[in-house]
Design an enzyme around this catalytic site. Structure first.
Site, PDB file in Angstrom:
ATOM      1  N   LYS A 109      -0.730  -4.187  -3.228  1.00 56.29           N
ATOM      2  CA  LYS A 109      -2.013  -3.548  -2.908  1.00 56.29           C
ATOM      3  C   LYS A 109      -2.006  -2.139  -3.497  1.00 56.29           C
ATOM      4  O   LYS A 109      -1.463  -1.210  -2.926  1.00 56.29           O
ATOM      5  CB  LYS A 109      -2.255  -3.474  -1.400  1.00 56.29           C
ATOM      6  CG  LYS A 109      -3.623  -2.857  -1.070  1.00 56.29           C
ATOM      7  CD  LYS A 109      -3.809  -2.622   0.420  1.00 56.29           C
ATOM      8  CE  LYS A 109      -5.172  -1.991   0.702  1.00 56.29           C
ATOM      9  NZ  LYS A 109      -5.313  -0.643   0.122  1.00 56.29           N
ATOM     10  N   ASP A 148      10.576   5.181  -9.950  1.00 53.18           N
ATOM     11  CA  ASP A 148      10.250   5.795 -11.242  1.00 53.18           C
ATOM     12  C   ASP A 148      11.034   7.083 -11.483  1.00 53.18           C
ATOM     13  O   ASP A 148      11.354   7.419 -12.622  1.00 53.18           O
ATOM     14  CB  ASP A 148       8.751   6.077 -11.329  1.00 53.18           C
ATOM     15  CG  ASP A 148       7.943   4.840 -11.701  1.00 53.18           C
ATOM     16  OD1 ASP A 148       8.530   3.744 -11.718  1.00 53.18           O
ATOM     17  OD2 ASP A 148       6.736   4.967 -11.965  1.00 53.18           O
ATOM     18  N   SER A 202       0.811  -1.219   0.000  1.00 57.25           N
ATOM     19  CA  SER A 202       0.000   0.000   0.000  1.00 57.25           C
ATOM     20  C   SER A 202       0.847   1.273   0.000  1.00 57.25           C
ATOM     21  O   SER A 202       1.572   1.535  -0.950  1.00 57.25           O
ATOM     22  CB  SER A 202      -0.950  -0.049   1.199  1.00 57.25           C
ATOM     23  OG  SER A 202      -1.918   0.974   1.138  1.00 57.25           O
TER      24      SER A 202
END
Length: 439
Positions: A321, A307, A296
């Site tokens: 999740k 990224d 999460s």
């Protein structure tokens, strides 16, 4: 209107009134009703017939209110693993957990194949000290079978007055017979941050994303910076997640611009793009550690830093999740927790049921393949934009015994090695260093 149509219209209104009378439900501003959907009259009639049969023939008399509440619970829980309909008592228990101060044993659990499975033990708790591990299957709680047991009931059984004992019967892959753990309940103080120093390398473990996690991280970084660290290990292993806003603040401490995370749902009201808006407070080389228990909010931070090429991620693929729950209060103290959107990383990928793949994957020799991830949960959601990437490098951990000290862990040694290599490449200026890492 025909007599038959009148009957169904009257019955639907009657059934709705029953539910509202028993629960005192209210529609929140975020609740959206699709007026174009035709009412499924056959299914409504079937529900009435089943309700009537149960009331008339079930071996024990069950209050109608309980039957309706359980019907709503079944409807919501069949959507996905994270949507829930909570009674006032269950919601109170959830709030107690989020405050991080309660009597229990300190484990995060979920369900797999109708059995309770440990996602992660919380550091410093009775479960952690006793040696309970992620992916352990809880067969019994005090001799009560957990087969098809709800998470709410399991939590209720495991919590209790500090100083009292609880017995867990656990199955562990690779162990021939069940393990018995007798645990003494304690007040569970869930810490947010734990810090250490490995020479000129700082180490910070974020245990969970709760209120004030970002401010505690800020303080921890300030203390480590005073010791002139040259790089940082950010440990998010077995971090079950928590608050989105705290995850965003933590991410912003390491990047200076761009998207942190995107939230997209069926209704545009739930859409959101969170950008970095403050100057980063740490610009030196960074490694993030993850494993199958990283979930999460912890995956949001990991995905953001990966990224943006801000950190090198080391470990195992994360939990996966990647969905967002909205807490919708209802009258009478009832609460609906409903999945309303999915998370997307800065590059536009969903981690739902796939997780974050590390840059450097650590595999253990004779590694146990039994791990609990989102994709193993009943009714888990999938995403068209979920892409399972490949690690750039795979390392094998040949150690078969658990290390006694953190610094002796294979993954920690690799993190320190990677950081030292990055420090050698990096100019002395922290600002130039960050620019180098970005390029």
């Amino acid at each position: 209107m025909s007599r038959k149509s009148k009957f169904f219209a009257f019955f639907f209104i009657f059934l709705t009134l029953i539910v509202f009378l028993y629960l005192g439900l209210s529609v929140t501003s975020k609740a959206v009703v699709n007026q174009n959907d035709a009412l499924p009259q056959k299914q409504i009639k079937m529900f009435s017939e089943v309700l009537n049969i149960v009331q008339s023939n079930y071996v024990d008399k069950v209050p109608t209110s309980k039957l309706i509440i359980n019907s709503i619970k079944g409807m919501v829980s069949s959507l996905d693993p994270h949507s829930e309909f909570l009674t006032p008592q269950e919601y109170k228990s959830m709030q107690t957990t989020m405050k991080g101060h309660f009597g229990g044993i300190g484990i995060v659990i979920d369900k797999k194949d109708n059995f309770l499975t440990v996602v992660s033990p919380l550091p410093g708790t009775p479960a952690y000290k006793a040696g309970i591990k992620a992916n352990d299957v809880i067969l019994k709680i005090n001799n009560i079978s957990t087969f098809r047991m709800s998470l709410e009931k399991a939590v209720k059984l495991m919590r209790g007055k500090p100083g009292t004992y609880i017995k867990l019967t656990i199955a562990r892959k690779g162990v021939g017979q069940p393990l018995i753990f007798k645990l003494k309940r304690a007040i569970i103080h869930i810490k947010n941050i734990d810090t250490k120093l490995f020479g000129d390398i700082g180490y910070i473990k974020i245990i969970q994303f709760r209120d004030h996690t970002a401010s505690e991280l800020n303080n921890a970084l300030s203390k480590l910076e005073k010791k002139h660290i040259k790089g940082l290990i950010l440990d998010l292993r077995n971090n079950p997640g928590g608050l989105l806003n705290e995850a965003a603040k933590v991410s912003n401490m390491f990047i200076n611009k761009g998207v942190i995370v995107s939230v997209k749902g069926r209704n545009s009201d739930n859409d959101q793009i969170i950008y970095a808006k403050d100057k980063p407070i740490f610009k030196k080389p960074l490694v993030v550690l993850i494993n199958s228990g990283t979930a999460s909010a912890a995956e949001i931070v990991t995905g953001c830093l990966k990224d943006h090429n801000r950190a090198i991620v080391i470990g195992q693929r994360s939990f996966g999740k990647g969905n967002v729950q909205d807490v919708i209060p209802l009258k009478g103290g009832y609460t609906l927790i409903l999945t309303v959107a999915k998370y997307y990383t800065p590059n536009g990928f969903s981690i739902q049921a796939e997780g974050i793949v590390p840059n450097i994957e650590i595999k253990k020799k004779n590694e146990d393949e039994f791990v609990l991830r989102e994709s193993e949960l009943l009714h888990h959601l999938t995403s068209k934009k979920a892409i399972l990437q490949k690690p750039q490098e795979i390392l094998i951990d040949n150690n078969t015994k658990e290390p006694k000290h953190l610094k002796n862990e294979f993954i920690i040694k690799q993190a320190i090695k990677v950081l030292n290599e990055e420090i050698q490449k990096c100019p002395q200026s922290a600002k130039a260093c960050y620019g180098y890492l970005k390029s």
